[in-house]
Design a protein around this motif. Structure first.
Motif, PDB file in Angstrom:
ATOM      1  N   ARG A   1     -10.873  -0.400   4.648  1.00  0.00           N
ATOM      2  CA  ARG A   1     -10.031  -1.437   4.043  1.00  0.00           C
ATOM      3  C   ARG A   1     -10.961  -2.152   2.979  1.00  0.00           C
ATOM      4  NH1 ARG A   1      -6.317  -4.506   7.183  1.00  0.00           N
ATOM      5  NH2 ARG A   1      -5.545  -3.224   8.978  1.00  0.00           N
ATOM      6  N   ARG A   2     -12.204  -2.090   2.964  1.00  0.00           N
ATOM      7  CA  ARG A   2     -13.089  -2.507   1.860  1.00  0.00           C
ATOM      8  C   ARG A   2     -12.736  -1.639   0.713  1.00  0.00           C
ATOM      9  NH1 ARG A   2     -16.947  -3.484   5.871  1.00  0.00           N
ATOM     10  NH2 ARG A   2     -18.026  -1.239   5.321  1.00  0.00           N
ATOM     11  N   ARG A   3     -12.732  -0.372   0.902  1.00  0.00           N
ATOM     12  CA  ARG A   3     -12.470   0.751  -0.278  1.00  0.00           C
ATOM     13  C   ARG A   3     -11.165   0.250  -0.929  1.00  0.00           C
ATOM     14  NH1 ARG A   3     -14.642   4.422   3.215  1.00  0.00           N
ATOM     15  NH2 ARG A   3     -12.773   5.163   3.731  1.00  0.00           N
ATOM     16  N   LYS A   4     -10.145   0.170  -0.291  1.00  0.00           N
ATOM     17  CA  LYS A   4      -8.737  -0.317  -0.710  1.00  0.00           C
ATOM     18  C   LYS A   4      -8.727  -1.429  -1.341  1.00  0.00           C
ATOM     19  CE  LYS A   4      -6.101   2.509   2.765  1.00  0.00           C
ATOM     20  NZ  LYS A   4      -4.990   2.194   3.689  1.00  0.00           N
TER      21      LYS A   4
ATOM     22  N   LYS B   1      -7.680  -1.893 -10.330  1.00  0.00           N
ATOM     23  CA  LYS B   1      -6.288  -1.691 -10.896  1.00  0.00           C
ATOM     24  C   LYS B   1      -6.003  -2.903 -11.459  1.00  0.00           C
ATOM     25  CE  LYS B   1      -4.479   2.183  -8.017  1.00  0.00           C
ATOM     26  NZ  LYS B   1      -3.633   2.553  -7.089  1.00  0.00           N
ATOM     27  N   GLU B   2      -6.237  -4.061 -10.840  1.00  0.00           N
ATOM     28  CA  GLU B   2      -5.773  -5.389 -11.385  1.00  0.00           C
ATOM     29  C   GLU B   2      -6.482  -5.748 -12.633  1.00  0.00           C
ATOM     30  OE1 GLU B   2      -6.477  -7.997  -8.255  1.00  0.00           O
ATOM     31  OE2 GLU B   2      -4.725  -7.485  -7.027  1.00  0.00           O
ATOM     32  N   GLU B   3      -7.770  -5.331 -12.779  1.00  0.00           N
ATOM     33  CA  GLU B   3      -8.639  -5.780 -13.996  1.00  0.00           C
ATOM     34  C   GLU B   3      -8.367  -4.828 -15.015  1.00  0.00           C
ATOM     35  OE1 GLU B   3     -12.669  -4.943 -12.400  1.00  0.00           O
ATOM     36  OE2 GLU B   3     -12.706  -6.873 -11.541  1.00  0.00           O
TER      37      GLU B   3
END
Length: 387
Positions: A374-377, A384-386
């Motif tokens: 979950r941390r990786r995702k 991607k947002e950046e």
């Protein structure tokens, strides 16, 4: 180094008239209350006790030993211990009675107890420790929050009723883990007349109490007959406050696994003592500092949140959590998603400790893998947002 099973092999041929009741016998009888003898041994007021040898025959004929094999917490050696007991001159002829068990999720209560009749009109009242149920585990946590919990009140009532059945008999009270706490609590609160009949109270690596109990006159009346036995690296037994003195014994296990009474080292009629208390003192200090850092509302909120997370998969026992594996871990992590960062961090630590404490290493591994995934995702989404 010898253990409980070796003791049964080497000293099981000695009757209690040949070798008096001792601290090792105490732990064996404390572990016996984990055996489900409902429908075999009578309840309180249900008539004469059943010889242990006969009770064991009916128990194994019904295949009840298999119920312990799927347990995360209850020692798997207990059915083998029962077999050795019923084949021995020391234990086989003892009678068992006053069998009682209750599990109430609404009241957050897990309770079970058993009476074992010893020679010379003495009876050992054995209180079961925490089992696999999440309800039982939450009640353990509640002991750090409240002056009393439902199983403690039920233990007091049980002692009063059992003492009435065994009128004029002397009493031993004992238990392992939470069962040890119940033994002490009921001994303190059962009334002066019953206290006068109590020979000894054994708390075998069970949690202690809030300071309010230790300061009462009822506790002072029986304090010199309370015996606290802890393994050399105790964690469970040093939760909350204890009597001033306790016995530290050697174990063949390491760390939290020393909570297992079958790992305690035995020499003759005694446990092997430890002189070095460094590990005990370190655990004592660190755990109490953590508990003391939280106020009452914080402790309650934290406990409620922890068990909401543990119950997220629909499991009701630690064994079910382990069997569900990744599914359990994923459901618990999802339940934590809406919590604030500080609470998530504390819960992550608490869940890890609980899994280690219960021996559920495979579930802990699943938890760590799912958490890392979950941390990786989350990190990938942020990248991607950046962009």
């Amino acid at each position: 180094m010898a253990d409980l099973m070796d003791y049964l092999d080497w000293r099981g041929d000695l009757t209690f008239s040949q070798s008096p009741f001792n601290e090792v016998d105490n732990l064996i009888l404390a572990e016996l209350s984990f055996v489900d003898l409902r429908g075999i041994a009578p309840g309180v007021g249900g008539g004469a006790g059943v010889p242990l040898r006969a009770a064991a025959e009916r128990y194994f004929a019904a295949g009840r030993d298999k119920t312990l094999e799927s347990s995360v917490l209850v020692p798997e050696q207990i059915p083998a211990m029962l077999e050795k007991m019923c084949c021995s001159a020391r234990f086989g002829g003892l009678r068992v009675s006053c069998c009682e068990e209750r599990l109430d999720e609404a009241r957050e209560e897990q309770f079970a107890a058993l009476a074992v009749e010893l020679p010379d009109r003495t009876v050992y009242l054995s209180f079961r420790g925490t089992d696999d149920t999440l309800v039982g585990w939450k009640e353990d946590f509640n002991m750090a929050l409240r002056d009393e919990v439902p199983s403690q009140l039920r233990a007091v009532d049980y002692v009063k009723r059992a003492a009435a059945q065994y009128e004029d008999w002397h009493l031993y009270l004992g238990g392992h883990s939470k069962g040890g706490n119940l033994a002490v609590y009921s001994a303190v609160n059962c009334g002066a007349a019953i206290q006068d009949r109590i020979l000894a109270v054994y708390n075998n690596d069970g949690p202690g109490f809030r300071k309010t109990l230790l300061s009462r006159e009822e506790h002072r009346r029986i304090a010199d007959r309370i015996f606290t036995i802890l393994p050399k690296s105790s964690v469970v037994g040093l939760l909350m406050e204890h009597e001033e003195s306790f016995t530290v014994v050697d174990s063949t296990q390491v760390g939290i696994l020393q909570h297992d009474g079958f790992s305690w080292c035995v020499l003759g009629p005694r446990f092997v003592r430890m002189d070095d208390l460094t590990g005990i003192e370190t655990n004592d200090r660190s755990i109490r500092e953590w508990v003391d850092s939280l106020d009452q509302p914080q402790r309650q909120q934290f406990t409620d949140a922890l068990f909401e997370v543990l119950s997220a998969s629909g499991a009701t026992t630690l064994a079910e959590l382990r069997e569900q594996g990744v599914k359990s871990a994923a459901a618990m992590l999802k339940a934590m998603a809406g919590l604030d960062k500080e609470t998530r961090k504390a819960l992550d630590c608490a869940v890890g400790v609980l899994f280690i404490k219960s021996g559920a290493q495979s579930l802990l591994d699943d938890w760590k893998r799912e958490s890392a995934k979950r941390r990786r995702k989350k990190a990938q989404r942020k990248e991607k947002e950046e962009l």
